[in-house]
Scaffold this active site. Structure first.
Site: not given
Ligand code: ATP
Length: 342
Positions: A125, A172, A205, A229
């Protein structure tokens, strides 16, 4: 007790809706907070500001603590993640994400109680990406002795202070011998200073397999940035999903509290997002202020909120992601109602 000024960043997507819900619950809990609202993300761009405005950074430097809604990160192009920029600009090097089963939320496992500690400032990152020649691109993974040491130290101190028994490093280092090699070298070094805490290393893994087979065998997980993450979202799946996993980004005398989830554009503007992850992050914030500034009143508010959401969930009231039917604001109203008897 006097009002504590705290920076509030509503964020993008579901952010403004869940922050409104959380503000309502915090007010009902009796927490004496004066919000200093600042923008970041797409909202800041819409206002003609930078994606991470200097005045937002200045406010967090001044008040030391912020509660932050999620900010959208464009995929494959556009600006660098606001979340990553913020953590780096303020050197918020430790991300802390407790992942626990909640009463009333049925999941496959019932004994999950682990804490993910993620290094927040380097690894892949670092944002050092180049086009070497057309068709060939490169991303640099950075590890420094300083950052590897301080995150390990932070994890072991956290484990000791919270009565935790074991720290497991996911790595890893068999492939990334220098970067992950340095990470485990420093973790081993620090583990030598903590006889009371078991130390374990797992190649990531195999670690993923063990995690999904038996998450209850893990306690504190220590990971570099990218692994932290990924494993955070994976672990969220054990306890009901991203709607229930809170987080804190902690540096030296500064902290930003935010849910693990992103801005969830797929459900934005529909009043269906679960505000619990951000609310639980706010509870972490209240406890942090109780610890660092002696605000016992915040500790009491945090307890009231926890009791309220446990009771409401036990009664089967929840948002769609947990199988319930309440909207974001209706769920917050149910918590406020419940707090009247606590
Ligand atoms: P980022 O890349 O910003 O970390 P992410 O990959 O973690 O994002 P999110 O935006 O958190 O993706 O969403 C992932 C999935 O989880 C989506 O389908 C979203 O609708 C669901 N989700 C995330 N937060 C919530 C919440 N607070 N309530 C309900 N559903 C959620």
């Amino acid at each position: 007790m006097s009002k504590r000024k705290i920076v509030l960043i509503p964020g993008d997507g579901i952010g403004p809706n869940i922050t409104a819900a959380v503000k309502k619950v915090l007010k009902a809990s009796g927490a004496e907070i004066e919000w200093v609202e600042r923008s970041a993300g797409l909202g800041a761009l819409d206002e003609g500001e930078d994606v991470l405005p200097q005045r937002t950074l200045d406010a967090i430097k001044e008040y030391k603590v912020a509660l932050k809604g999620p900010c959208t990160t464009p995929i494959g192009e556009g600006f660098i993640s606001v979340n990553v920029q913020l953590r780096k600009a303020l050197d918020l090097y430790a991300a802390v994400r407790p992942v626990r089963n909640l009463c009333g939320v049925k999941t496959r496992f019932t004994d999950v109680d682990l804490v993910i500690i993620r290094e927040n400032t380097e690894g892949l990152y670092s944002g050092v990406e180049n086009t070497v020649t057309p068709g060939v691109v490169m991303s640099m993974k950075v590890a420094t002795e300083k950052a590897c040491y301080r995150i390990s130290k932070w994890a072991f101190e956290y484990a000791r202070n919270r009565g935790r028994k074991k720290v497991t490093v996911f790595h890893k280092a068999n492939i990334m011998k220098l970067t992950d090699g340095l990470f485990i070298k420093k973790s081993r070094e620090v583990s030598g200073e903590y006889d009371d805490i078991e130390y374990e290393e797992i190649i990531i893994d195999a670690g993923c397999m063990k995690l999904v087979q038996d998450p209850g065998r893990f306690d504190v997980l220590l990971l570099e940035n990218l692994y932290g993450d990924l494993i955070s979202d994976l672990a969220a799946g054990f306890v009901g999903g991203l709607g229930v996993v809170p987080g804190a980004n902690i540096g030296v005398r500064k902290a930003v509290f935010e849910a693990v989830h992103g801005s969830a554009p797929d459900i934005a503007g529909r009043n269906i997002a679960n505000p619990l992850a951000l609310l639980m992050s706010a509870v972490m914030m209240l406890n942090y202020l109780a610890d660092t500034e002696g605000r016992e009143d915040f500790c009491a508010s945090a307890d009231r909120i926890k009791q309220a959401y446990n009771k409401v969930l036990e009664q089967g009231m929840s948002t769609l992601d947990l199988g319930g039917s309440l909207g974001t604001q209706e769920f917050a109203d149910a918590l406020v109602d419940r707090m009247r008897d606590i």
